[in-house]
Design a protein around this motif. Structure first.
Motif, PDB file in Angstrom:
ATOM      1  N   UNK A  52      18.076  10.619 -13.793  1.00  0.00           N
ATOM      2  CA  UNK A  52      18.490  11.375 -12.609  1.00  0.00           C
ATOM      3  C   UNK A  52      17.694  10.905 -11.392  1.00  0.00           C
ATOM      4  N   UNK A  53      18.281  11.086 -10.215  1.00  0.00           N
ATOM      5  CA  UNK A  53      17.542  10.823  -8.976  1.00  0.00           C
ATOM      6  C   UNK A  53      16.670  12.047  -8.672  1.00  0.00           C
ATOM      7  N   UNK A  54      15.866  11.973  -7.647  1.00  0.00           N
ATOM      8  CA  UNK A  54      15.138  13.163  -7.198  1.00  0.00           C
ATOM      9  C   UNK A  54      16.147  14.284  -6.965  1.00  0.00           C
ATOM     10  N   UNK A 108      16.821   7.100  -2.138  1.00  0.00           N
ATOM     11  CA  UNK A 108      17.367   8.432  -2.405  1.00  0.00           C
ATOM     12  C   UNK A 108      16.262   9.439  -2.681  1.00  0.00           C
ATOM     13  N   UNK A 109      16.490  10.640  -2.208  1.00  0.00           N
ATOM     14  CA  UNK A 109      15.487  11.695  -2.190  1.00  0.00           C
ATOM     15  C   UNK A 109      16.230  13.017  -2.345  1.00  0.00           C
ATOM     16  N   UNK A 112      12.401  18.190  -9.069  1.00  0.00           N
ATOM     17  CA  UNK A 112      12.155  17.215 -10.139  1.00  0.00           C
ATOM     18  C   UNK A 112      12.272  15.822  -9.530  1.00  0.00           C
ATOM     19  N   UNK A 113      11.208  15.025  -9.620  1.00  0.00           N
ATOM     20  CA  UNK A 113      11.328  13.647  -9.147  1.00  0.00           C
ATOM     21  C   UNK A 113      12.019  12.834 -10.231  1.00  0.00           C
ATOM     22  N   UNK A 114      12.839  11.908  -9.839  1.00  0.00           N
ATOM     23  CA  UNK A 114      13.711  11.203 -10.768  1.00  0.00           C
ATOM     24  C   UNK A 114      13.042  10.078 -11.530  1.00  0.00           C
ATOM     25  N   UNK A 115      13.807   9.464 -12.414  1.00  0.00           N
ATOM     26  CA  UNK A 115      13.321   8.320 -13.187  1.00  0.00           C
ATOM     27  C   UNK A 115      14.248   7.117 -13.050  1.00  0.00           C
ATOM     28  N   UNK A 116      14.988   7.096 -11.940  1.00  0.00           N
ATOM     29  CA  UNK A 116      15.842   5.954 -11.624  1.00  0.00           C
ATOM     30  C   UNK A 116      15.248   5.205 -10.442  1.00  0.00           C
ATOM     31  N   UNK A 118      14.963   4.120  -6.858  1.00  0.00           N
ATOM     32  CA  UNK A 118      15.279   5.011  -5.739  1.00  0.00           C
ATOM     33  C   UNK A 118      16.502   4.557  -4.953  1.00  0.00           C
ATOM     34  N   UNK A 158      19.276   4.326  -6.488  1.00  0.00           N
ATOM     35  CA  UNK A 158      20.360   5.020  -7.190  1.00  0.00           C
ATOM     36  C   UNK A 158      20.383   6.494  -6.768  1.00  0.00           C
ATOM     37  N   UNK A 188      23.150   9.992 -11.249  1.00  0.00           N
ATOM     38  CA  UNK A 188      22.900   9.669 -12.648  1.00  0.00           C
ATOM     39  C   UNK A 188      23.686   8.431 -13.055  1.00  0.00           C
TER      40      UNK A 188
END
Lengths: 667, 667
Positions: B568-570, B593-594, B606-610, B612, B614, B617
């Motif tokens: 997911x992104x932020x 992306x933020x 929640x900060x994402x794991x993609x 930035x 992207x 999802x």
């Protein structure tokens, strides 16, 4: 656009609702009203399956369901009927005595606001239990609890008959926590592709029967491993933490209504062998669910006791003469000490005639004639990855006597094949069949701590064990009479979504730049685990890694799998293997669980989406896969409930008899 | 513990490796060495399936694979053999002319470091294409490209024959992005349980055949919807963004080697009807993959053109006389304007004899005799949730002419049933069968933006459509001659892990305290979506919600599903429904992306794991489910590759002929 039916329904419901909108906390499972029947409505039975019946009448003192100032009306009765016949009092229906009612009280919170403001709801209760009964005749049963001057709670049960056995033996593999997403990931790590075509696949992929099962529990849509294993082994939905017993309102571990498992039935009806293998501490939920009964899975001492002598004390159950073998970890629950009394269960089991061993060497030296207990470690047995790749970690693994360095441990395959040898030899001698539950327990343990490599290693070990089991069954001539089922008890929300350049990630200075290491879609590339480090994965080669076919060539490629969980505590992610130790993503501070200051220091931070009191990932809703081989395998195709699995095993083994079948078991 | 075999392998590989460890970026798919063959090794064929062959010889100027100073050796040749016979030059083997070689160059980055430092690798290329060929005889084929004075690249292909049809018609449903976890969640929202037993289930749950398929692509383990749909429809693994064409190194959209789909074969061999239905804009990847060919899915104008007249220009293919019907969104690709030239495709299709409609009313008024085009919206058709529950959102939905307020839209069921009526009537008149691809496209679109309610609404709409389809087929007497397949093209890493007290969450002031609203295991409770708001879900009732059986009673219960994504992104999470609009979790700022400043303001961050870059999802690795009904359904049981599905459909329809079968199609 509002249909008439709905408007009417809303009007009716408005009257029923009266503020009972709490659902996160429940008064008692299976008690929609103030009268409770265990087993509850919709609990179907295998013909002849032994169980207890329990009824409760509750009177909340306050809150949304307050009744009669908290005074329980003591006039209540339970009646049963068969196939629409006359309702008959329970004592007559089962020829049992009517016990004196128990009187007690408990409290619960209606919701999080009530919990936060410390405002519990007290409830007074009267209860009765009718123990150790059976329904032999197939068909529809109705149990009606009448209470509070005209209120009723009804339970409808179906009893199903399965008289003819297709299979003589059964092996039930449980991949604890094994969701399909993890199987897809394990395949990617261990099997080579050429232009998108796998050159080899998992043994699971080849199963002649494939299905899926729904894991939700009686009263919550997320299950734990106790209640889901109980569902798999009894065919009854139960409550979290419950082992083949319906969690009632007493808060007590052993008063609850029990249900016989398919393994207990198999022993009782056929006199067959029953063996249990797990990589977890052996009192853990899944192995415990094979034959023990308690609403509290953490009753480890009692569980070990029940493995050997069955249910004791006041909670009447039929005699149990002990499992035939028990291989796993968890020596701490066998030793004299706090919680265990002064008893060494090792001595006790040895006196009862069991061979007792503590190492793989001793396991292999067991004869195939006598029953056997082998406990290899304190806590869980080490993971496949620790046993086979990062062996330095075994320096810290504890032997049963508490000394460090449990190097001589078996894997799941070692334990399972030895178990088959002992069980089949003993069965042959006795003219019976044999049954075995073998659990790849650490898939789940490692998913909880978000240690994906250790989890997938143990998943691949399960696949390797299934492959070896089928080959071994063929070798000893039992393949065509043995049903082999592989399934999970629940999943974890997990998936692989790309690859991560671990080298690039490590060298970046900011969290946001580190995330640039993740490649998705076309940039996910090919599995770098199937070639040696530094080799382009488009170059296809025939060699296997040091652990052979079915395992990765490399566990720490520069391009690892980028993966994530649906639920997680605060953590840092670096997508690199934890070579030196099992991962611990979060540790506790004053405000709850938080980033572990020792974990993945090169990674980027992710704040979690779990209650901060949860330090680990949790189970998830996803349906889990089923695979089956051997006689009766065709029963396991398609989508089903976890409870259906017990019925299908019972059908394959012919365990549903309309008479009280028994065959003497000889130790 | 390092086995000899491994040591040897490592030694050999060390020589091969020479720094070619880049994998996130690849030079060209299916080119392990400097010579490339398309279709590549392991690309199997249905007997008689039409395809192009393309070969490339590449010479990188620098980098880890630099060759001959970047000068391509112009001596290369392609030879083929059948079943171990003599290798024959391609021109003789297929009786085709040898074209002049194309000469061009391209650049790529070897890894993220190269990309960061803007250091590309240039590559010079010579290529040849042999178009519109077929392999009729079953068996093993070998294609050998010889180049660079003795180097070879080999492709091994199997050709499979299926002469006898089991089914006359086929409906292929694609639930785009539909993973098993989402099916489990949809079931939980829409179907009531009593003490853990579902009182009703999904139609999908009842399928007589159930399986799973692996979705990875030719050259990356995460697929997109173009290449996975191409795999499902051609039986060939391809590259991300590729529609029934192998992405080569030209960077051009139409030069690539094409492969015939099962729908094209069905039309060519049986003269049967071909219809396409989707809730997406109709030029989107999945509908496009039914009959069109390009390596660039975003070539929308060309895709619309190909639906009508097939492949045109220099890229030789056999004549295509147009799809029989096309129902979906995406009017912008039919209108004159930038990218589309001066042509109104609506006028063009009308002139070609199609009925043209823009609303559900017009759809329903279509006769069943003439071909039909119905485009209801600009962009995607509105989600089931917007069409049925939060209808106020339709104020902003755009009609084809660009005016706001597309209220008169059909759902997937409306389009599918009307499509069946037209196709079956036309087929009857022509003495042929019919085929239909129907896509529940918005499951995927909504999972990308983490709008779980809209995604699950469209998943339930698919299930309702499958149920209605099977009933309708029975009604019109075609049930026993129609194969119905339901599957997905890929998954999203998603799962439900508990419930969330949305009221409690909203009222807390800190992110960490908000997370306390999540209840896991026993505190997940029961689905609150199956009862009206405020009603205790342990109270079971018989009524359905305003959308009837198979849909939730309530979409915004206080206790919602706590759910998460693997990627997911932020974003902020509040577990509440987005009633007023589709969710947009992240927006772009200078750093990528933020958190969207308008999204889920009551939620916790929640900060994402993609990466930035992207904003949404992404697709995931998990195997996806398959369901089948009707003649040939038994072929779809068990675990398989996505490419196997095309072969199984071809087998059920008898499309693999060892002669060049054709039957004239009449418009």
């Amino acid at each position: 656009m509002v249909a008439l039916g709905f408007t009417t329904a809303v009007a009716i419901l408005a009257a029923l609702a009266t503020g009972t909108n709490a659902q996160t906390f429940r008064r008692t499972a299976a008690c929609p009203k103030l009268g409770c029947v265990f087993p509850p409505d919709q609990a179907d039975f295998i013909a002849g399956q032994t169980f207890d019946i329990r009824v409760e009448v509750q009177a909340p003192v306050n809150g949304s369901e307050a009744y009669n100032g908290g005074v329980v009306n003591d006039k209540f009765s339970l009646q049963l009927s068969h196939n629409g016949g006359e309702l008959v009092d329970v004592t007559k229906f089962f020829s049992v005595e009517d016990p004196k009612a128990d009187k007690y009280n408990f409290t619960y919170f209606e919701d999080l606001f009530a919990q936060d403001s410390k405002a519990p709801t007290p409830v007074n209760v009267l209860s009765k239990s009718y123990r150790n009964v059976q329904l032999h005749k197939p068909g529809h049963y109705k149990a009606v609890l009448s209470y509070n001057d005209g209120q009723t709670t009804e339970a409808n049960w179906e009893v199903l008959e399965f008289c003819e056995a297709k299979a003589k033996n059964v092996i039930f593999f449980v991949g604890d926590g094994m969701a399909t997403s993890m199987i897809s990931a394990a395949r990617l790590l261990a099997h080579k592709t050429v232009n998108g075509k796998y050159k080899s696949k998992l043994k699971l992929d080849e199963a002649p029967a494939y299905g899926a099962q729904m894991t939700h529990s009686l009263d919550s849509f997320i299950t734990d491993s106790a209640n889901s294993a109980s569902a798999l082994f009894t065919g009854k939905k139960m409550t979290v933490n419950g082992l083949n017993a319906y969690t009632d309102s007493t808060g007590k571990a052993f008063a609850n209504a029990k249900v016989e498992t398919i393994f207990e039935m198999y022993r009782r009806i056929t006199g067959g062998q029953v063996g249990i293998v797990s990589k977890a501490y052996i009192a853990d939920a899944t192995p415990a669910a094979v034959v023990t009964h308690t609403s509290q899975r953490a009753q480890y001492t009692a569980i070990i006791e029940q493995f050997l002598v069955g249910v004791t004390g006041n909670y009447s159950w039929y005699p149990w003469q002990g499992v035939d073998l028990l291989f796993g970890g968890g020596a701490e629950n066998f030793l004299p000490g706090p919680g265990n009394g002064n008893i060494s269960q090792f001595d006790r089991w040895a006196k009862a005639g069991y061979q007792v061993g503590y190492t793989k060497t001793e396991l292999n030296a067991f004869n195939n004639d006598d029953r056997a207990l082998a406990i290899f470690t304190r806590g869980n047995i080490s993971t496949w990855l620790d046993q086979n790749v990062y062996k330095k970690t075994l320096d810290y693994a504890l032997l049963p006597d508490g000394t460090a360095g449990a190097y001589d441990q078996p894997g799941l395959k070692d334990m399972t094949i030895k178990a088959i040898d002992i069980l089949s030899a003993r069965a042959k001698k006795r003219g019976t069949g044999w049954s075995l539950m073998s659990e790849a327990a650490l898939i789940d343990k490692e998913m909880h701590v978000q240690d994906v490599d250790r989890a997938l290693g143990d998943l691949l070990e399960l696949d390797d064990t299934v492959r070896a089991t089928l080959e071994h069954l063929e070798k000893i001539g039992e393949l065509d009479q043995t049903l082999v089922v592989v399934t999970a008890d629940h999943g974890h929300g997990f998936d692989v979504y790309g690859s991560a350049d671990t080298k690039f990630l490590k060298e970046q200075n900011s969290d946001r730049k580190k995330r640039n290491a993740v490649g998705v879609y076309q940039n996910s590339g090919l599995s770098a685990y199937t070639v040696p480090q530094g080799v382009n994965p488009t170059v296809h080669d025939e060699y296997a890694g040091p652990q052979g076919e079915g395992f990765p060539v490399t566990w720490d490629p520069r391009y690892s799998i980028a993966h994530g969980w649906a639920a997680f505590p605060d953590k840092r992610e670096d997508f690199a293997i934890n070579a030196g130790h099992e991962r611990i993503p979060a540790t506790k501070n004053a405000s709850g669980y938080f980033f572990n200051p020792q974990d993945n220091l090169d990674g980027f931070a992710m704040t979690g989406n779990l209650d901060v009191s949860e330090g680990q990932g949790v189970h998830s809703l996803v349906d889990v896969p089923i695979y089956a081989w051997g006689p009766g395998h065709e029963l396991f195709r398609g989508v089903m409930g976890n409870v259906d699995i017990a019925f299908k095993v019972a059908e394959a083994l012919g365990l549903g008899r309309d008479y009280n079948a028994t065959k003497e078991y000889t130790k």
